[in-house]
Scaffold this motif. Structure first.
Motif, PDB file in Angstrom:
ATOM      1  N   LYS A 198     -13.918 -84.886 -33.380  1.00 56.30           N
ATOM      2  CA  LYS A 198     -14.298 -86.255 -33.721  1.00 56.30           C
ATOM      3  C   LYS A 198     -14.153 -87.178 -32.517  1.00 56.30           C
ATOM      4  CE  LYS A 198     -13.512 -89.982 -37.009  1.00 56.30           C
ATOM      5  NZ  LYS A 198     -14.885 -90.356 -37.122  1.00 56.30           N
ATOM      6  N   THR A 199     -13.110 -86.983 -31.721  1.00 53.87           N
ATOM      7  CA  THR A 199     -12.891 -87.808 -30.536  1.00 53.87           C
ATOM      8  C   THR A 199     -14.054 -87.691 -29.559  1.00 53.87           C
ATOM      9  OG1 THR A 199     -10.501 -87.588 -30.735  1.00 53.87           O
ATOM     10  CG2 THR A 199     -11.338 -88.213 -28.582  1.00 53.87           C
ATOM     11  N   VAL A 200     -14.560 -86.497 -29.381  1.00 52.31           N
ATOM     12  CA  VAL A 200     -15.643 -86.258 -28.423  1.00 52.31           C
ATOM     13  C   VAL A 200     -16.999 -86.662 -28.989  1.00 52.31           C
ATOM     14  CG1 VAL A 200     -16.904 -84.440 -27.212  1.00 52.31           C
ATOM     15  CG2 VAL A 200     -14.427 -84.427 -27.237  1.00 52.31           C
ATOM     16  N   SER A 201     -17.244 -86.322 -30.259  1.00 51.25           N
ATOM     17  CA  SER A 201     -18.580 -86.505 -30.823  1.00 51.25           C
ATOM     18  C   SER A 201     -18.736 -87.783 -31.630  1.00 51.25           C
ATOM     19  CB  SER A 201     -18.923 -85.324 -31.723  1.00 51.25           C
ATOM     20  OG  SER A 201     -18.098 -85.332 -32.876  1.00 51.25           O
ATOM     21  N   ASN A 202     -17.616 -88.393 -32.045  1.00 45.57           N
ATOM     22  CA  ASN A 202     -17.621 -89.579 -32.906  1.00 45.57           C
ATOM     23  C   ASN A 202     -18.375 -89.321 -34.213  1.00 45.57           C
ATOM     24  OD1 ASN A 202     -16.656 -92.153 -33.378  1.00 45.57           O
ATOM     25  ND2 ASN A 202     -18.552 -93.105 -32.723  1.00 45.57           N
ATOM     26  N   GLU A 203     -18.332 -88.068 -34.688  1.00 40.76           N
ATOM     27  CA  GLU A 203     -18.975 -87.683 -35.944  1.00 40.76           C
ATOM     28  C   GLU A 203     -17.912 -87.342 -36.972  1.00 40.76           C
ATOM     29  OE1 GLU A 203     -22.075 -84.766 -35.669  1.00 40.76           O
ATOM     30  OE2 GLU A 203     -22.487 -85.329 -33.600  1.00 40.76           O
ATOM     31  N   GLU A 204     -18.264 -87.493 -38.246  1.00 42.26           N
ATOM     32  CA  GLU A 204     -17.375 -87.067 -39.316  1.00 42.26           C
ATOM     33  C   GLU A 204     -17.362 -85.546 -39.378  1.00 42.26           C
ATOM     34  OE1 GLU A 204     -15.224 -88.746 -41.282  1.00 42.26           O
ATOM     35  OE2 GLU A 204     -15.748 -90.447 -40.023  1.00 42.26           O
ATOM     36  N   ILE A 205     -16.200 -84.978 -39.528  1.00 42.07           N
ATOM     37  CA  ILE A 205     -16.032 -83.533 -39.566  1.00 42.07           C
ATOM     38  C   ILE A 205     -15.650 -83.121 -40.981  1.00 42.07           C
ATOM     39  CG2 ILE A 205     -14.740 -81.589 -38.616  1.00 42.07           C
ATOM     40  CD1 ILE A 205     -16.501 -83.163 -36.581  1.00 42.07           C
ATOM     41  N   THR A 206     -16.288 -82.099 -41.496  1.00 44.41           N
ATOM     42  CA  THR A 206     -15.978 -81.567 -42.816  1.00 44.41           C
ATOM     43  C   THR A 206     -15.436 -80.158 -42.658  1.00 44.41           C
ATOM     44  OG1 THR A 206     -17.780 -82.842 -43.784  1.00 44.41           O
ATOM     45  CG2 THR A 206     -16.905 -81.029 -45.090  1.00 44.41           C
ATOM     46  N   PRO A 226     -10.722 -70.913 -31.147  1.00 42.18           N
ATOM     47  CA  PRO A 226     -10.981 -71.601 -29.888  1.00 42.18           C
ATOM     48  C   PRO A 226      -9.676 -72.107 -29.263  1.00 42.18           C
ATOM     49  CG  PRO A 226     -12.140 -72.685 -31.707  1.00 42.18           C
ATOM     50  CD  PRO A 226     -11.324 -71.602 -32.282  1.00 42.18           C
ATOM     51  N   LEU A 227      -9.612 -72.097 -27.956  1.00 41.85           N
ATOM     52  CA  LEU A 227      -8.464 -72.638 -27.249  1.00 41.85           C
ATOM     53  C   LEU A 227      -8.488 -74.154 -27.354  1.00 41.85           C
ATOM     54  CD1 LEU A 227      -8.703 -70.444 -24.048  1.00 41.85           C
ATOM     55  CD2 LEU A 227      -7.201 -70.087 -26.024  1.00 41.85           C
ATOM     56  N   GLU A 228      -7.360 -74.790 -27.057  1.00 38.36           N
ATOM     57  CA  GLU A 228      -7.293 -76.243 -27.117  1.00 38.36           C
ATOM     58  C   GLU A 228      -8.363 -76.839 -26.200  1.00 38.36           C
ATOM     59  OE1 GLU A 228      -4.177 -79.825 -26.130  1.00 38.36           O
ATOM     60  OE2 GLU A 228      -3.389 -77.848 -26.605  1.00 38.36           O
ATOM     61  N   GLY A 229      -9.154 -77.744 -26.747  1.00 32.46           N
ATOM     62  CA  GLY A 229     -10.222 -78.382 -25.995  1.00 32.46           C
ATOM     63  C   GLY A 229     -11.548 -77.650 -26.043  1.00 32.46           C
ATOM     64  N   GLU A 230     -11.533 -76.382 -26.370  1.00 31.12           N
ATOM     65  CA  GLU A 230     -12.772 -75.593 -26.379  1.00 31.12           C
ATOM     66  C   GLU A 230     -13.718 -76.022 -27.497  1.00 31.12           C
ATOM     67  OE1 GLU A 230     -14.157 -70.909 -26.379  1.00 31.12           O
ATOM     68  OE2 GLU A 230     -12.067 -71.386 -26.785  1.00 31.12           O
ATOM     69  N   ALA A 231     -13.194 -76.298 -28.683  1.00 33.58           N
ATOM     70  CA  ALA A 231     -14.044 -76.692 -29.804  1.00 33.58           C
ATOM     71  C   ALA A 231     -14.752 -78.004 -29.504  1.00 33.58           C
ATOM     72  CB  ALA A 231     -13.221 -76.829 -31.081  1.00 33.58           C
ATOM     73  N   ALA A 232     -14.062 -78.933 -28.880  1.00 30.79           N
ATOM     74  CA  ALA A 232     -14.668 -80.227 -28.555  1.00 30.79           C
ATOM     75  C   ALA A 232     -15.824 -80.076 -27.577  1.00 30.79           C
ATOM     76  CB  ALA A 232     -13.607 -81.161 -27.995  1.00 30.79           C
ATOM     77  N   THR A 233     -15.731 -79.127 -26.647  1.00 31.96           N
ATOM     78  CA  THR A 233     -16.796 -78.957 -25.664  1.00 31.96           C
ATOM     79  C   THR A 233     -18.093 -78.468 -26.308  1.00 31.96           C
ATOM     80  OG1 THR A 233     -16.179 -76.680 -25.115  1.00 31.96           O
ATOM     81  CG2 THR A 233     -15.159 -78.437 -23.809  1.00 31.96           C
ATOM     82  N   LEU A 234     -18.015 -77.885 -27.477  1.00 24.06           N
ATOM     83  CA  LEU A 234     -19.220 -77.421 -28.175  1.00 24.06           C
ATOM     84  C   LEU A 234     -20.079 -78.590 -28.633  1.00 24.06           C
ATOM     85  CD1 LEU A 234     -17.570 -74.678 -30.408  1.00 24.06           C
ATOM     86  CD2 LEU A 234     -18.881 -74.309 -28.319  1.00 24.06           C
ATOM     87  N   PHE A 235     -19.490 -79.780 -28.735  1.00 25.50           N
ATOM     88  CA  PHE A 235     -20.189 -80.950 -29.251  1.00 25.50           C
ATOM     89  C   PHE A 235     -20.619 -81.924 -28.155  1.00 25.50           C
ATOM     90  CE2 PHE A 235     -18.300 -79.177 -32.928  1.00 25.50           C
ATOM     91  CZ  PHE A 235     -19.132 -79.528 -33.967  1.00 25.50           C
ATOM     92  N   GLN A 236     -20.408 -81.580 -26.909  1.00 23.92           N
ATOM     93  CA  GLN A 236     -20.783 -82.474 -25.817  1.00 23.92           C
ATOM     94  C   GLN A 236     -22.214 -82.264 -25.405  1.00 23.92           C
ATOM     95  OE1 GLN A 236     -17.770 -81.643 -22.911  1.00 23.92           O
ATOM     96  NE2 GLN A 236     -16.460 -83.232 -23.726  1.00 23.92           N
TER      97      GLN A 236
END
Length: 52
Positions: free
Chosen positions: A6-14, A42-52
């Motif tokens: 959510k921090t990276v994508s600013n989208e609601e996560i379900t 995923p390692l810490e930070g890895e999941a967020a990179t999928l949304f960049q």
């Protein structure tokens, strides 16, 4: 992990519960990550990179 995305994508996560060790990350129906393919979560930070 959902807060990280959510921090990276600013989208609601379900979060949708699964069974049998299933863990996937999808966006708009597209499979971005699958635990069975990678062998683990995923390692810490890895999941967020999928949304960049």
């Amino acid at each position: 992990m959902s807060a990280e995305i959510k921090t990276v994508s600013n989208e609601e996560i379900t979060l949708i519960p699964g069974q049998g060790g299933i863990f996937e990350i999808r966006k708009d129906g597209e499979l971005l990550f699958k635990k069975l393919r990678s062998g683990g979560f995923p390692l810490e930070g890895e999941a967020a990179t999928l949304f960049q």
